[in-house]
Design a protein around this motif. Structure first.
Motif, PDB file in Angstrom:
ATOM      1  N   GLU A 135       0.851  -1.191   0.000  1.00 52.31           N
ATOM      2  CA  GLU A 135       0.000   0.000   0.000  1.00 52.31           C
ATOM      3  C   GLU A 135       0.888   1.243   0.000  1.00 52.31           C
ATOM      4  OE1 GLU A 135      -3.488   2.151   2.690  1.00 52.31           O
ATOM      5  OE2 GLU A 135      -2.417   0.392   3.447  1.00 52.31           O
ATOM      6  N   THR A 136       0.653   2.142  -0.938  1.00 50.46           N
ATOM      7  CA  THR A 136       1.477   3.349  -1.047  1.00 50.46           C
ATOM      8  C   THR A 136       0.731   4.435  -1.801  1.00 50.46           C
ATOM      9  OG1 THR A 136       3.560   4.263  -1.906  1.00 50.46           O
ATOM     10  CG2 THR A 136       2.548   2.475  -3.156  1.00 50.46           C
ATOM     11  N   GLU A 137       1.042   5.693  -1.481  1.00 48.96           N
ATOM     12  CA  GLU A 137       0.521   6.822  -2.249  1.00 48.96           C
ATOM     13  C   GLU A 137       1.237   6.943  -3.579  1.00 48.96           C
ATOM     14  OE1 GLU A 137      -1.790   9.366  -1.817  1.00 48.96           O
ATOM     15  OE2 GLU A 137      -2.634   8.227  -0.156  1.00 48.96           O
ATOM     16  N   GLY A 138       2.457   6.424  -3.644  1.00 47.50           N
ATOM     17  CA  GLY A 138       3.214   6.499  -4.885  1.00 47.50           C
ATOM     18  C   GLY A 138       3.464   7.934  -5.312  1.00 47.50           C
ATOM     19  N   GLY A 139       3.477   8.142  -6.632  1.00 47.10           N
ATOM     20  CA  GLY A 139       3.742   9.475  -7.163  1.00 47.10           C
ATOM     21  C   GLY A 139       2.644  10.474  -6.882  1.00 47.10           C
ATOM     22  N   HIS A 140       1.457   9.992  -6.484  1.00 43.47           N
ATOM     23  CA  HIS A 140       0.367  10.914  -6.192  1.00 43.47           C
ATOM     24  C   HIS A 140       0.677  11.767  -4.962  1.00 43.47           C
ATOM     25  CE1 HIS A 140      -1.740   8.764  -9.255  1.00 43.47           C
ATOM     26  NE2 HIS A 140      -1.773   7.645  -8.564  1.00 43.47           N
ATOM     27  N   HIS A 141       1.587  11.292  -4.122  1.00 45.18           N
ATOM     28  CA  HIS A 141       2.015  12.099  -2.973  1.00 45.18           C
ATOM     29  C   HIS A 141       2.584  13.431  -3.440  1.00 45.18           C
ATOM     30  CE1 HIS A 141       4.506  13.655   0.226  1.00 45.18           C
ATOM     31  NE2 HIS A 141       5.611  13.307  -0.390  1.00 45.18           N
ATOM     32  N   PHE A 142       3.419  13.414  -4.459  1.00 49.98           N
ATOM     33  CA  PHE A 142       4.026  14.655  -4.943  1.00 49.98           C
ATOM     34  C   PHE A 142       2.991  15.554  -5.610  1.00 49.98           C
ATOM     35  CE2 PHE A 142       7.558  11.542  -4.981  1.00 49.98           C
ATOM     36  CZ  PHE A 142       8.374  12.168  -4.054  1.00 49.98           C
ATOM     37  N   VAL A 143       2.021  14.949  -6.285  1.00 52.04           N
ATOM     38  CA  VAL A 143       0.954  15.743  -6.902  1.00 52.04           C
ATOM     39  C   VAL A 143       0.150  16.462  -5.831  1.00 52.04           C
ATOM     40  CG1 VAL A 143      -1.133  15.652  -8.310  1.00 52.04           C
ATOM     41  CG2 VAL A 143       0.827  14.221  -8.908  1.00 52.04           C
ATOM     42  N   HIS A 144      -0.214  15.745  -4.760  1.00 54.55           N
ATOM     43  CA  HIS A 144      -0.998  16.367  -3.693  1.00 54.55           C
ATOM     44  C   HIS A 144      -0.180  17.423  -2.947  1.00 54.55           C
ATOM     45  CE1 HIS A 144      -4.740  14.096  -3.871  1.00 54.55           C
ATOM     46  NE2 HIS A 144      -4.027  13.014  -4.145  1.00 54.55           N
ATOM     47  N   MET A 145       1.095  17.186  -2.752  1.00 55.16           N
ATOM     48  CA  MET A 145       1.953  18.217  -2.158  1.00 55.16           C
ATOM     49  C   MET A 145       1.994  19.442  -3.047  1.00 55.16           C
ATOM     50  SD  MET A 145       3.374  17.833   0.826  1.00 55.16           S
ATOM     51  CE  MET A 145       4.758  18.975   0.673  1.00 55.16           C
ATOM     52  N   HIS A 146       2.001  19.234  -4.335  1.00 56.94           N
ATOM     53  CA  HIS A 146       2.123  20.331  -5.295  1.00 56.94           C
ATOM     54  C   HIS A 146       0.933  21.279  -5.255  1.00 56.94           C
ATOM     55  CE1 HIS A 146       2.768  22.493  -9.034  1.00 56.94           C
ATOM     56  NE2 HIS A 146       1.630  22.024  -9.514  1.00 56.94           N
ATOM     57  N   PHE A 147      -0.279  20.746  -5.172  1.00 63.33           N
ATOM     58  CA  PHE A 147      -1.424  21.650  -5.310  1.00 63.33           C
ATOM     59  C   PHE A 147      -2.229  21.865  -4.031  1.00 63.33           C
ATOM     60  CE2 PHE A 147      -3.801  17.710  -5.926  1.00 63.33           C
ATOM     61  CZ  PHE A 147      -5.066  18.006  -5.448  1.00 63.33           C
ATOM     62  N   GLU A 148      -1.956  21.067  -2.967  1.00 66.46           N
ATOM     63  CA  GLU A 148      -2.720  21.318  -1.744  1.00 66.46           C
ATOM     64  C   GLU A 148      -2.017  20.876  -0.467  1.00 66.46           C
ATOM     65  OE1 GLU A 148      -4.406  18.714  -0.014  1.00 66.46           O
ATOM     66  OE2 GLU A 148      -4.263  17.042  -1.405  1.00 66.46           O
ATOM     67  N   PHE A 149      -0.745  20.493  -0.534  1.00 62.59           N
ATOM     68  CA  PHE A 149       0.038  20.188   0.661  1.00 62.59           C
ATOM     69  C   PHE A 149      -0.646  19.152   1.561  1.00 62.59           C
ATOM     70  CE2 PHE A 149       1.782  24.359  -0.452  1.00 62.59           C
ATOM     71  CZ  PHE A 149       3.137  24.087  -0.393  1.00 62.59           C
ATOM     72  N   HIS A 150      -1.427  18.248   0.989  1.00 64.30           N
ATOM     73  CA  HIS A 150      -2.174  17.250   1.762  1.00 64.30           C
ATOM     74  C   HIS A 150      -3.087  17.918   2.785  1.00 64.30           C
ATOM     75  CE1 HIS A 150      -0.187  13.674   0.193  1.00 64.30           C
ATOM     76  NE2 HIS A 150       0.964  14.290   0.306  1.00 64.30           N
ATOM     77  N   ALA A 151      -3.563  19.123   2.479  1.00 61.21           N
ATOM     78  CA  ALA A 151      -4.381  19.872   3.437  1.00 61.21           C
ATOM     79  C   ALA A 151      -5.761  20.206   2.894  1.00 61.21           C
ATOM     80  CB  ALA A 151      -3.663  21.157   3.852  1.00 61.21           C
TER      81      ALA A 151
END
Length: 544
Positions: A135-151
Motif C-alpha cells: 500500500e502506497t501513495e506512490g507518485g500521487h504524494h508529490f501531486v498532492h503536495m504540489h497543489f494542496e500540501f495534503h491539506a
C-alpha cells in the motif's frame, strides 16, 4: 533577487519600488514556491513513480489480458462487498481491472466521511488479505503536495495565494532587471554574489514563458474555488453552475430516506452499449439513500494512428441510483460547456501536460527544475548580499532574522530534497502489509523534512549545507542498491524487460545524487581554502 531598503521603496521610482517588492515578496514566498515547484516537477512522472513504488504491479511488456473478464460479474461482487462493509455512506467506487492493475479495487466513504479502500480477488470476489500487497501513495504524494500540501481546500487556497505572489514576483523581476536579456548571456563563475545573481537571471529568463504559463494555468484550473462570487451571484452553488454549464444532472442532497441501490451490473451493460466501449469505473453517490446517483465511466482507448487527448473524456453515463433511470449520456470526446469550458480545458491540459507524450513531460520536468532553481538561487542570493553587507532592516533583531532565513533556506531547499528521496527509501523499508502503510510513508517524509530544519538550526550554516547535501547524495546513489536488496530488481533487469519507466527513475536518482555530491564537494573545498575575509562572515552560499 535584487535588494532595496524599505525607505528606498518609498523614495525611489517605479523600478526601485519593484526592486523592493521583488526582494521581500520573493523572499517570503520563495520557500513555499520551491516546494510547489519541486514536488510538481516530480509529479510530472507520478505514474512512473507509482510503478516503481509498486514492484508487484506488472512490468512493462507484461500487460494483463483483461478482455475475457466478466465485468458485470466483477461489479456484482464489488457491490455485494460494499453493501456489507458500508450499506449507507457518502460514496462507493469500483475500479475495474486494467492492463496494468489486474485487481478489482473498491473505495468507499462511510457516514463519518472516512475514506477506505480495498482489493477483491477477481475469481472469488473475496477481499485480498495477502501481506504481499504494498500500500502506497506512490507518485500521487508529490501531486498532492504540489497543489494542496495534503491539506484539502485550505491547502489549495494556500497554493493559490503563493501562486499569485509568484506572478507578482515575475512581473516585478522583469521590471527590476532592466538588462535582463543581456544578463542572460553573462555568467561569471566563482564570483560570489555576482555568480548567484547571474545564475538567478539565467534560469529566470530561460524559463520565463513557462513560469508565467504554469502559474496562470494553475490558478485557472481552480477558478471556481478562487473566484466564487460570480458563480454565487447567479447560481445557488457551484454544483448548479457546473451542471448547467456542462448540461449534466445537478447534484442531489441526501434525503436520509433509506433505499437500496439498483443492480450496478445492469447499469454497466447499458452504459457500455451506449458509449461503445468497456467501462473502467463505477461511482455511486449517497449509497443507501433515496438520493443515490450512479455514474459509469468509459475506459481510455488510444487508437493506433489517432491522436486522442485524455482530457476530452472517455464517455460517461449518469443514472438514478434507485430506479436505474438514465439521466444523461456523454459520448467519448464529446465536448460540453461551449467556449468557456473549452478555454478552461485548454488551461488545465496545459498545466497537466495532458498531450505531447513523454517528450513534453521531460520538457516540463526540466523547466520545473529550472523554476525550482530560480527560487533557490533567489533565496540564497538574499543571504549572500546580507552577509556581505547587512542593511540592518530589523534593528537589533536583524542577526536573528537573518539566522532564521538561513535555516529556512537550508531546510526548504536541501531539506526537501532529503525528504523526497527518504520517501522512496521508506517505500522499500517500511514492512509490507502493515496497517495504514501509505500513511507511514507520508509520516516518514514529513518527519525527515522536519528533522532537516532542526539540523539546520543546530549546525553552522556552512556545515549544515554540506551535511544535508551529502545525505541527499548518499540516499540517491544508494537507492538502486536498496531496490536490488529489498525486492530483487535493478536497472539491468528493467532494461531487459523493456520497463523504461522504472529504469529512468533510478537513472534520475543517480543523476541527482551525483549533482548533490558535486555541490557538497565544492562547498567543502571552498571552506577549506584560505579565507579572504573573516570566517564569521562567510557562509555556504558565499563559498560555493
Amino acid at each position: 533577487m535584487s535588494t532595496a531598503t524599505p525607505n528606498g521603496a518609498a523614495q525611489g521610482g517605479l523600478r526601485q519600488s519593484m526592486s523592493w517588492l521583488h526582494t521581500w515578496g520573493g523572499l517570503w514566498a520563495c520557500w513555499i514556491l520551491f516546494v510547489i515547484f519541486l514536488t510538481g516537477t516530480l509529479g510530472v512522472f507520478d505514474d512512473a513513480i507509482t510503478r516503481w513504488m509498486k514492484p508487484e504491479m506488472p512490468q512493462a511488456g507484461e500487460k494483463q489480458v483483461i478482455e475475457h473478464l466478466d465485468r458485470p460479474a466483477l461489479v456484482r461482487s464489488a457491490q455485494a462487498y460494499l453493501e456489507q462493509v458500508s450499506p449507507v455512506g457518502h460514496f462507493w467506487g469500483v475500479a475495474l481491472p486494467n492492463e496494468e492493475n489486474p485487481t478489482l479495487r473498491v473505495f468507499w466513504e462511510d457516514e463519518k466521511e472516512v475514506f477506505h479502500r480495498g482489493q477483491l480477488d477477481i475469481e472469488s470476489g473475496q477481499p485480498i488479505t495477502s501481506k504481499n500487497e504494498r500500500e502506497t501513495e506512490g507518485g500521487h504524494h508529490f501531486v498532492h503536495m504540489h497543489f494542496e500540501f495534503h491539506a484539502g481546500t485550505a491547502g489549495i487556497w494556500l497554493v493559490g495565494f503563493f501562486t499569485m505572489a509568484m506572478l507578482v514576483g515575475l512581473v516585478s523581476g522583469v521590471i527590476t532587471h532592466k538588462r535582463i536579456f543581456k544578463d542572460f548571456f553573462t555568467f561569471r563563475p566563482a564570483k560570489g554574489q555576482r555568480s548567484w545573481l547571474d545564475a538567478h537571471n539565467a534560469v529566470s529568463v530561460l524559463t520565463l514563458p513557462f513560469q508565467l504559463m504554469i502559474a496562470y494555468t494553475g490558478l485557472a484550473t481552480f477558478y471556481a474555488l478562487y473566484m466564487p462570487l460570480g458563480i454565487i451571484g447567479h447560481y445557488a452553488d457551484s454544483d448548479t453552475y457546473f451542471s448547467e454549464l456542462l448540461s449534466t444532472p445537478p447534484h442531489r442532497e441526501q434525503t436520509h430516506i433509506a433505499a437500496p441501490v439498483v443492480a450496478l451490473d445492469q447499469l454497466l451493460l447499458r452504459s457500455e452499449e451506449q458509449i461503445g466501449r468497456p467501462a473502467s469505473f463505477v461511482a455511486v453517490e449517497h449509497p443507501g439513500d433515496s438520493s443515490a446517483s450512479v455514474r459509469v465511466f468509459g475506459r481510455f482507448i488510444e487508437k493506433e494512428g489517432e491522436y486522442t487527448l485524455r482530457g476530452e473524456g472517455n464517455g460517461l453515463v449518469h443514472f438514478d441510483g434507485i430506479t436505474g433511470e438514465q439521466w444523461d449520456v456523454q459520448m467519448p470526446a464529446e465536448r460540453r460547456g461551449g467556449q468557456t469550458q473549452d478555454v478552461q480545458t485548454v488551461m488545465r491540459n496545459l498545466h497537466f501536460a495532458a498531450f505531447g507524450g513523454s517528450a513534453l513531460r521531460w520538457l516540463y520536468f526540466v523547466c520545473g527544475l529550472a523554476g525550482a532553481a530560480m527560487m533557490a538561487t533567489g533565496a540564497i542570493l538574499f543571504m549572500v548580499k546580507r552577509r556581505q553587507r547587512s542593511l540592518n532592516e530589523f534593528g537589533a533583531q536583524t542577526p536573528r532574522i537573518y539566522r532564521l532565513i538561513e535555516v529556512l533556506n537550508i531546510g526548504s531547499i536541501t531539506g526537501l530534497g532529503v525528504a523526497c528521496i527518504a520517501f522512496f527509501w521508506g517505500n522499500r523499508l517500511i514492512p509490507v502489509g502493515i496497517e495504514n502503510r501509505a500513511e507511514w510513508e507520508l509520516a516518514a517524509f514529513f518527519a525527515v523534512w522536519a528533522l532537516t530544519y532542526g539540523h539546520a538550526a543546530l549546525r553552522p550554516a556552512g556545515r549544515a549545507w554540506i551535511e544535508q547535501l551529502t545525505a541527499c547524495a548518499a540516499l540517491c546513489l544508494a537507492l538502486p542498491l536498496l531496490n536490488w536488496a529489498t525486492v530483487g530488481e535493478h536497472f539491468v533487469l528493467y532494461l531487459q524487460r523493456g520497463d523504461l519507466e522504472r529504469g529512468w527513475l533510478e537513472v534520475t536518482a543517480l543523476a541527482f545524487g551525483l549533482l548533490s555530491a558535486w555541490c557538497a564537494w565544492k562547498l567543502h573545498r571552498r571552506q577549506q581554502a584560505p579565507a579572504t575575509r573573516p570566517a564569521r562572515n562567510r557562509t555556504a552560499a558565499q563559498v560555493l
